[in-house]
Structure formats: structure tokens, C-alpha cells
Design an enzyme around this catalytic site. Structure first.
Site, PDB file in Angstrom:
ATOM      1  N   ARG A 112     -89.944  31.806  24.332  1.00 24.02           N
ATOM      2  CA  ARG A 112     -91.309  32.002  24.814  1.00 24.02           C
ATOM      3  C   ARG A 112     -92.213  30.822  24.469  1.00 24.02           C
ATOM      4  NH1 ARG A 112     -92.693  36.671  27.965  1.00 24.02           N
ATOM      5  NH2 ARG A 112     -91.022  38.177  27.628  1.00 24.02           N
ATOM      6  N   ARG A 157     -89.305  42.519  21.362  1.00 18.72           N
ATOM      7  CA  ARG A 157     -89.964  43.740  20.906  1.00 18.72           C
ATOM      8  C   ARG A 157     -88.941  44.727  20.347  1.00 18.72           C
ATOM      9  NH1 ARG A 157     -91.321  46.749  24.345  1.00 18.72           N
ATOM     10  NH2 ARG A 157     -90.516  45.743  26.226  1.00 18.72           N
ATOM     11  N   LYS A 174     -92.389  37.250  39.032  1.00 12.27           N
ATOM     12  CA  LYS A 174     -93.824  37.533  38.902  1.00 12.27           C
ATOM     13  C   LYS A 174     -94.620  36.281  38.539  1.00 12.27           C
ATOM     14  CE  LYS A 174     -95.075  39.780  35.282  1.00 12.27           C
ATOM     15  NZ  LYS A 174     -95.407  40.754  34.221  1.00 12.27           N
ATOM     16  N   THR A 175     -94.143  35.549  37.531  1.00  8.74           N
ATOM     17  CA  THR A 175     -94.849  34.339  37.090  1.00  8.74           C
ATOM     18  C   THR A 175     -94.739  33.240  38.130  1.00  8.74           C
ATOM     19  OG1 THR A 175     -94.455  34.897  34.777  1.00  8.74           O
ATOM     20  CG2 THR A 175     -95.023  32.616  35.264  1.00  8.74           C
ATOM     21  N   SER A 227     -89.092  41.840  34.395  1.00  6.52           N
ATOM     22  CA  SER A 227     -88.537  40.535  34.044  1.00  6.52           C
ATOM     23  C   SER A 227     -87.485  40.092  35.057  1.00  6.52           C
ATOM     24  CB  SER A 227     -87.913  40.607  32.649  1.00  6.52           C
ATOM     25  OG  SER A 227     -87.359  39.373  32.283  1.00  6.52           O
ATOM     26  N   LYS A 272     -98.641  42.970  22.628  1.00 11.13           N
ATOM     27  CA  LYS A 272     -98.362  44.219  23.340  1.00 11.13           C
ATOM     28  C   LYS A 272     -99.020  45.422  22.667  1.00 11.13           C
ATOM     29  CE  LYS A 272     -96.099  42.627  26.831  1.00 11.13           C
ATOM     30  NZ  LYS A 272     -96.800  42.559  28.137  1.00 11.13           N
ATOM     31  N   HIS A 279     -99.865  46.153  34.163  1.00 17.50           N
ATOM     32  CA  HIS A 279     -98.929  45.122  33.716  1.00 17.50           C
ATOM     33  C   HIS A 279     -98.551  44.286  34.936  1.00 17.50           C
ATOM     34  CE1 HIS A 279     -94.883  44.025  31.645  1.00 17.50           C
ATOM     35  NE2 HIS A 279     -95.819  43.171  31.314  1.00 17.50           N
ATOM     36  N   ASP A 315    -100.192  38.375  33.139  1.00 17.78           N
ATOM     37  CA  ASP A 315     -99.462  39.508  32.576  1.00 17.78           C
ATOM     38  C   ASP A 315    -100.219  40.825  32.474  1.00 17.78           C
ATOM     39  OD1 ASP A 315     -96.956  40.381  31.488  1.00 17.78           O
ATOM     40  OD2 ASP A 315     -97.890  40.443  29.523  1.00 17.78           O
TER      41      ASP A 315
END
Length: 526
Positions: free
Chosen positions: A317, A55, A237-238, A233, A196, A215, A252
Site C-alpha cells: 500500500r 485487516r 475502481k481506482t 478489490s 477503516k 465505499h 475510497d
């Protein structure tokens, strides 16, 4: 009344070189033939984004006009741009796209139909259109018959702005116009800007409908119990929300209404640096026909992806529809959360591996959004550095942070949700001295929290951070629960803990508008 700019976009979309709602197979074919994308050995499309591999926050703007002026939290995140600048740039982009072959996706953001936002995405690249087809919610053939978009993304990655002429910060631009309900993107090939941008729009619209936008990842147990996982990050989390014993609601972006939690998206956008079938089999196996790989190095001959190669970027990604995950909940709508987990990778090595939070502490840590950078991960970083991201999603929040924090506090109260802070970082010393938290122990602690067993344990308040530390957790050695016990030099621990506490306090000075009971939930730096 129809605006002139919208009328011109409709005119462009009547051209014969515009493709509406193509299938995955058609988009895959065109991505390879038109955009130079590659088909990998698993059938996924592989694309590279050139200069922009992530981003570009300094190139993101919101059009400042009367309907939003008093609502948006203007500043370094939400940068204003005038209607005149937007209109001029938009006209040039439309002129540019008028000669191009275009790809259009019609779909939705928001799995809960009560809060669903119809979106249209107009793309210059076929692989970008495949990306949004997989990331957002795909309508049925019946829904398309009466479909009318509410917001439109116009994406022209090969159109480069001239900052001196167009009033942008660089050749790249991501501009949200809430009045005209348009997102204008150009100068960057990074597909994540589209995802996003819609999240930013939902973060503006949903709270005004009484829905907390978040988020976070979310999953659901066999008995219908729901858990949320917040974390920046690198915090896990994932990994920690991907539980074979639980159904994945989403990885997400979510909304929390009076009725429960729903996924804002219809797909996943997973980091895949160092991805392996052993560590993350669900994600690894989801990268197949219909998926999009972004900036992953692919062997020219075998077309096999090398997930360990970071020569293009660390931010590699994979995008794929949520139903590529075997235990995904479809539709992605569930009840109210029983447990909320804040994940942090504390490289200072001083936070407990798990701690229970009061509502006030939950609001404090939600606003803080803490994790840390590691020494050596960036040039010039020689020791752990604290990183704070408001509500664990600062770049995507158009409204004031207090709006989201107060809604979270109300939801916690309303549904008696238990909130835990989980440190997936270091123990026994800071990064370079201590060791990373044992993943099986972390999983055991989270499982205990999700089952409601942890809430029954005896707790004691941490002397610096004030959070409630359990004395016992099934399957976890008791001596690691109090982080001070894991340090050989106890005085060094005390110094390091107060150092981090002072950073929390300093960061929270930006939230001077928060009530005293929330500010009093801060760690004790002295």
C-alpha cells in the site's frame, strides 16, 4: 459528565513525551529515528507491519451497550464485546502507553463541514501518525485553536492482548466504543485499521443524519457532473475513476447528502502491487516526501521501491494526501451524482461488459456486491468463485444492509441518477478460456455513460440477468456487447450464466426482509 477513562487519557497526554500535530518533516524524521522506518529514494517513508499485513476482521468488535444495542446489525461482521471487557483492556492499554513517547494528530473525517467529525488519533508509532496525518483531513492553524475532538483512536500496536484474560479473539483487537467515543487498537501494526475504523464510525453516524455513506470512488467532469464507482478489490475502481479529463473527488470513502457528494477522507490509500509509471502515473508520482509505503520491498542500497515484489504481501500500500494527485478536487465536495457505476470482475465470463440497471436492479446488485476470485489466486481455488460483499463494503457496515440500500434507492429516484453494471472481467469464456475485457473498450463504455450518450442507445433485456444491454456503444465492437455472442459454445454460456445466476439467488436469501420488487430483480436461475 466526563468519564473516568477519558480523564485518564487526558492525564497521559499532558506528559512531556507527547508530541501534538507535528509536521510531515518532523514525523518523517522521527519515523526513521524511532521506528526503524526507511526513507526511500523518492522521499517516502517505508514501513513494514510484520504478522498483520491486512485487516483482521475477526478481531474487530463493537461495545454492546444500550445506546447502540438496537441499532447495530450484530453478527459475524459486527461482533459484540461487553463494556466491562472494554474498560479493563482500555485501562491496561493506558497504563502501557503512559510510559511511552506518543504522537497525536487532530483532524477531521468528512470534507463537507456540515457533516464533519473531529477526530483525535493517539499513536505509539511516528509513522502511524504520519499515515493518519495524510489520510484524514488536516485542520488549519486557526481551526486548531478551538479544536475539540469528538472521537479518539488510541493505537498501541506493540501491546498484545491475551485472549484468555482480555476476552479478545487473539493478541490483536480493534474495538469501537460509541458511548465513550473511543476506538481502541492493539496487537497489529497494520495502519489501515485506523482508516477503516473511522469509516465504520461514519457508516454508523451518517445514515442517521440522512447521509448515505459509501465505499466507492468518485470523480467530477468539467461541467460539474459527478460519477460514483463501486467495486471490490481487483475490479478497476481506482484505475477507472482516475481520469485525466475529470477531477478526483476521492478514491475510497464518500458521503451522499441532499446537497451532493463529499469525500470522507483527506488522502488516498492505494494498492501498489505491480504499480508502474506507465499504467498509473498519478499514483506512481504521488509516492514522494510525505507519503507512506506499507510492506513494499525496498532495496537496501538504492532505497528504490520494488512494486513487483510481493514477498511480504500482495496487499502492498501507499498512503498520500489527495492533493498529491494533480487533478484532485479540493475541497473534496461536489454535486449530486448523475451516474453510478458498479464494477465487477466476472471470472465466469457471462456478465455483459456494460448494462443499464433499473432502480430495483440497482438495489439488488448493491446489496449483492458481486465479484469473483480467480482460479489459482488462492490455494484450493481451481475454478472461478463468486464473492459477495454487501453494499461493496460489508466489513465496515454497523447498520443493517437494508438501511444503506433503501437510501441508495431514494437517492437514485430523487436525482434521476443512471446506474450501470460494468464487467471488467472475462469475455468469450471463463478465466483460463476467455480473455480479460479490453481496457480501452471499458473506458469507452464508461465515457459514453458519463456523457449521457449511452442512455440514448437502444437496449434489450438479458434473458438470464434481466439487465438492459445496449445494442451499440460508440468506439466498441457491437458483437462483444452481448456476452453470449463471444462464446464459441453458446450452450456452455447458457449453463455458466445460469450457474452464476443461482449463486446470486442463493446469496440474496440472506436479505429476506427486502420487499418483493427488489427480490424480483434477481437473475433467473431456471
Amino acid at each position: 459528565m466526563e468519564t473516568k477513562t477519558n480523564k485518564e487519557l487526558k492525564d497521559i497526554l499532558t506528559n512531556e513525551n507527547v508530541h501534538f500535530n507535528l509536521s510531515v518533516a518532523q514525523l518523517t524524521e522521527m519515523a526513521v529515528l524511532r521506528n526503524g522506518s526507511k526513507l526511500t529514494s523518492t522521499g517516502a517513508v517505508s514501513a513494514q507491519t510484520g504478522k498483520y499485513t491486512g485487516r483482521s476482521p475477526k478481531d474487530k468488535f463493537i461495545v454492546d451497550e444500550p445506546s447502540v444495542h438496537g441499532k447495530v446489525d450484530w453478527g459475524s461482521v459486527n461482533r459484540p464485546i461487553s463494556e466491562e471487557v472494554f474498560d479493563n483492556l482500555y485501562q491496561e492499554v493506558l497504563n502501557y502507553l503512559g510510559t511511552k513517547e506518543l504522537f497525536v494528530f487532530d483532524g477531521f473525517a468528512g470534507a463537507d463541514k456540515k457533516y464533519q467529525l473531529p477526530i483525535r488519533v493517539v499513536n505509539e508509532f511516528a509513522w502511524h501518525n504520519l499515515f493518519v496525518h495524510e489520510l484524514f483531513i488536516r485542520p488549519t492553524a486557526e481551526e486548531l485553536k478551538t479544536y475539540t475532538p469528538e472521537f479518539t483512536i488510541v493505537s498501541a500496536p506493540n501491546f498484545q492482548a491475551d485472549s484468555a484474560v482480555h476476552g479478545t479473539n487473539s493478541e490483536a483487537f480493534i474495538i469501537i466504543n460509541f458511548k465513550k467515543k473511543i476506538v481502541l487498537i492493539g496487537g497489529t501494526h497494520y495502519a489501515g485499521e485506523m482508516k477503516k475504523s473511522i469509516f465504520s464510525i461514519m457508516n454508523y453516524l451518517l445514515p442517521q443524519q440522512g447521509v448515505l455513506s459509501m465505499h466507492c470512488s468518485a470523480n467530477m467532469g468539467k461541467d460539474g457532473d459527478v460519477a460514483l464507482f463501486f467495486g471490490l478489490s481487483g475490479t478497476g475502481k481506482t484505475t477507472l475513476s482516475a481520469d485525466p479529463e475529470r477531477m478526483l473527488i476521492g478514491d475510497d470513502e464518500h458521503g451522499w447528502s441532499d446537497h451532493g457528494v463529499f469525500n470522507i477522507e483527506g488522502g488516498c490509500y492505494a494498492k501498489c502491487i505491480n504499480l508502474s509509471a506507465e499504467k498509473e502515473p498519478e499514483i506512481y508520482n504521488a509516492i514522494k516526501f510525505g507519503s507512506v509505503l506499507e510492506n513494499v520491498v525496498v532495496d537496501e542500497n538504492t532505497r528504490e521501491a520494488d512494486y513487483d515484489d510481493n514477498s511480504l504481501t500482495e496487499n502492498t500500500r501507499a498512503a498520500y494526501p489527495i492533493d498529491y494527485i494533480p487533478n484532485a478536487l479540493i475541497p473534496s465536495v461536489a454535486g449530486n451524482p448523475n451516474v453510478v457505476i458498479f464494477l465487477t470482475a466476472d471470472a465466469f465470463g457471462v456478465l455483459p461488459p456494460i448494462a443499464k440497471l433499473t432502480k430495483e436492479q440497482a438495489m439488488f446488485h448493491f446489496l449483492s456486491g458481486y465479484t469473483s476470485k480467480l482460479a489459482g489466486t488462492e490455494r484450493g481455488v481451481t475454478e472461478p468463485e463468486a464473492t459477495f460483499s454487501t453494499c461493496f463494503g460489508a466489513p465496515f457496515l454497523p447498520l443493517a444492509p437494508r438501511v444503506y440500500a433503501e437510501m441508495l434507492g431514494e437517492k437514485i429516484d430523487q436525482h434521476n441518477a443512471q446506474v450501470y453494471l460494468v464487467n471488467t472481467g472475462w469475455s468469450g469464456g471463463p478465466y483460463g478460456v476467455g480473455k480479460r475485457m479490453n481496457l480501452p473498450y471499458t473506458r469507452a463504455m464508461i465515457t459514453s455513460a458519463l456523457k449521457g450518450e449511452l442512455d440514448k442507445e437502444e437496449f434489450e433485456a438479458h434473458p438470464v440477468f434481466g439487465v438492459l444491454v445496449p445494442k451499440n456503444v460508440t468506439g466498441v465492437p457491437a458483437d462483444i456487447l452481448n456476452p453470449r455472442n463471444t462464446w464459441a459454445d453458446k450452450e456452455a454460456y447458457d449453463v455458466q450464466a445460469k450457474k452464476l445466476a443461482a449463486l446470486f439467488v442463493e446469496n440474496f436469501e440472506t436479505f429476506s426482509d427486502m420487499p418483493e420488487n427488489i427480490r424480483n430483480a434477481a437473475p433467473k436461475a431456471n
